[in-house]
Write a protein that holds these residues in place. Structure first.
Motif, PDB file in Angstrom:
ATOM      1  N   UNK A   1     -17.614 -29.010   2.892  1.00 13.99           N
ATOM      2  CA  UNK A   1     -18.719 -28.316   3.234  1.00 13.99           C
ATOM      3  C   UNK A   1     -19.647 -29.118   3.972  1.00 13.99           C
ATOM      4  N   UNK A   2     -19.915 -30.211   3.572  1.00 18.21           N
ATOM      5  CA  UNK A   2     -20.984 -30.776   3.981  1.00 18.21           C
ATOM      6  C   UNK A   2     -20.659 -32.368   4.015  1.00 18.21           C
TER       7      UNK A   2
ATOM      8  N   UNK B   1     -19.957 -33.041  -0.040  1.00 14.14           N
ATOM      9  CA  UNK B   1     -19.786 -31.473  -0.752  1.00 14.14           C
ATOM     10  C   UNK B   1     -18.489 -30.847  -0.578  1.00 14.14           C
ATOM     11  N   UNK B   2     -17.573 -30.604  -1.480  1.00 15.31           N
ATOM     12  CA  UNK B   2     -16.355 -29.939  -1.437  1.00 15.31           C
ATOM     13  C   UNK B   2     -16.553 -28.611  -1.777  1.00 15.31           C
ATOM     14  N   UNK B   3     -15.938 -27.625  -1.354  1.00 16.44           N
ATOM     15  CA  UNK B   3     -15.701 -26.150  -1.769  1.00 16.44           C
ATOM     16  C   UNK B   3     -14.132 -26.135  -1.971  1.00 16.44           C
TER      17      UNK B   3
ATOM     18  N   UNK C   1     -24.334 -19.597   3.345  1.00 19.60           N
ATOM     19  CA  UNK C   1     -23.209 -20.166   3.266  1.00 19.60           C
ATOM     20  C   UNK C   1     -23.167 -21.656   2.900  1.00 19.60           C
ATOM     21  N   UNK C   2     -24.251 -22.263   2.702  1.00 16.57           N
ATOM     22  CA  UNK C   2     -24.476 -23.576   2.511  1.00 16.57           C
ATOM     23  C   UNK C   2     -25.672 -23.897   2.018  1.00 16.57           C
ATOM     24  N   UNK C   3     -25.921 -24.952   1.383  1.00 20.38           N
ATOM     25  CA  UNK C   3     -27.191 -25.415   0.775  1.00 20.38           C
ATOM     26  C   UNK C   3     -27.220 -27.003   0.545  1.00 20.38           C
ATOM     27  N   UNK C   4     -28.163 -27.463   0.255  1.00 20.86           N
ATOM     28  CA  UNK C   4     -28.109 -28.967  -0.401  1.00 20.86           C
ATOM     29  C   UNK C   4     -29.523 -28.872  -1.286  1.00 20.86           C
ATOM     30  N   UNK C   5     -29.176 -29.654  -2.161  1.00 21.14           N
ATOM     31  CA  UNK C   5     -30.235 -29.940  -3.263  1.00 21.14           C
ATOM     32  C   UNK C   5     -31.226 -31.273  -2.579  1.00 21.14           C
ATOM     33  N   UNK C   6     -32.378 -30.874  -2.379  1.00 25.80           N
ATOM     34  CA  UNK C   6     -33.399 -31.852  -1.813  1.00 25.80           C
ATOM     35  C   UNK C   6     -34.154 -32.488  -3.136  1.00 25.80           C
ATOM     36  N   UNK C   7     -33.848 -33.671  -3.320  1.00 29.00           N
ATOM     37  CA  UNK C   7     -34.445 -34.358  -4.647  1.00 29.00           C
ATOM     38  C   UNK C   7     -35.713 -34.937  -4.365  1.00 29.00           C
TER      39      UNK C   7
END
Lengths: 116, 117
Positions: free
Chosen positions: A55-56, A48-50, B101-107
């Motif tokens: 970012x991740x 993931x880019x911001x 500040x951050x997140x992730x989609x859990x599918x």
């Protein structure tokens, strides 16, 4: 409004070869994602880019996968060298915002990679 | 741990029948977001709805409706009077995290819906 553009749509390569995918997100979207979707499964976030910062990338196999987003707009994802288990659809998505209070992500049609 | 379970791998119904797709989620966060996406044979994931954890009001959009129940950690999706064009894989997803500040989609694994003419 133009959607997320990805190319190529399909790619067949032999194992140990290299391959690159390109993504152009929706204009103005700060966040860009690369997902890997293996047949019959949900998408798995690779990176993931911001804007142009990462970012991740915790699930990106960094020994063979790399991605960049120069100038915070379009992005490329590269696999070098490819393995048979990399056969999947690679989806690019973008969203206006990232973070916890994220807006919805819009997806491209994906690149279907077959490694033989 | 965050988790999304879509227990129905595949559902097949005849056109015009109503069908409900189940989604059960797990999270310890009090603030979170739930999503439904549709993936037709063309492969593109199409956003359908986003719901935040503070809004349990059910939503209806045409033939689509969503039932969010925090008590059972479920966010089910119903298609009324199904049509062949509804045939697709439907994914439920969860977005949550310890910080802003951050997140992730859990599918979830997805439910393949087949509508027969």
């Amino acid at each position: 409004e133009a959607g997320v553009a990805q190319s190529p749509r399909y790619k067949i390569i032999e194992k140990r070869q290299s391959v690159a995918f390109w993504c152009n997100p929706i204009s103005g979207h700060a966040t860009l994602y690369w997902y890997q979707q293996i047949l019959g499964q949900g998408p798995k976030l690779l990176i993931q880019f911001q804007n142009n910062g990462v970012v991740d990338d915790s699930q990106l196999p960094k020994d063979r996968f790399s991605a960049e987003r120069l100038k915070g707009v379009d992005s490329t994802l590269k696999i070098q060298p490819a393995k048979l288990e990399d056969s999947a659809v690679y989806l690019c998505a973008s969203s206006l915002l990232g973070g916890y209070k994220n807006t919805e992500a819009f997806f491209g049609q994906g690149t279907r990679l077959t490694v033989v | 741990a965050q988790k999304v379970t879509q227990a129905q791998t595949e559902i097949s119904v005849v056109e015009k029948e109503d069908v409900t797709l189940d989604c059960v989620y797990e999270t310890r966060d009090t603030t979170y977001y739930l999503f439904w996406y549709k993936q037709p044979p063309s492969g593109e994931l199409v956003f359908l709805i986003r719901r935040n954890s503070f809004d349990e009001q059910n939503e209806i959009s045409g033939r689509y409706s969503w039932n969010f129940q925090k008590s059972t950690s479920s966010f089910n999706f119903t298609i009324t009077a199904s049509q062949v064009v509804d045939s697709a894989v439907y994914f439920c997803a969860l977005s949550a995290g310890p910080s802003d500040s951050n997140y992730q989609l859990i599918w979830g694994a997805g439910t393949k819906l087949i509508i027969k003419p």
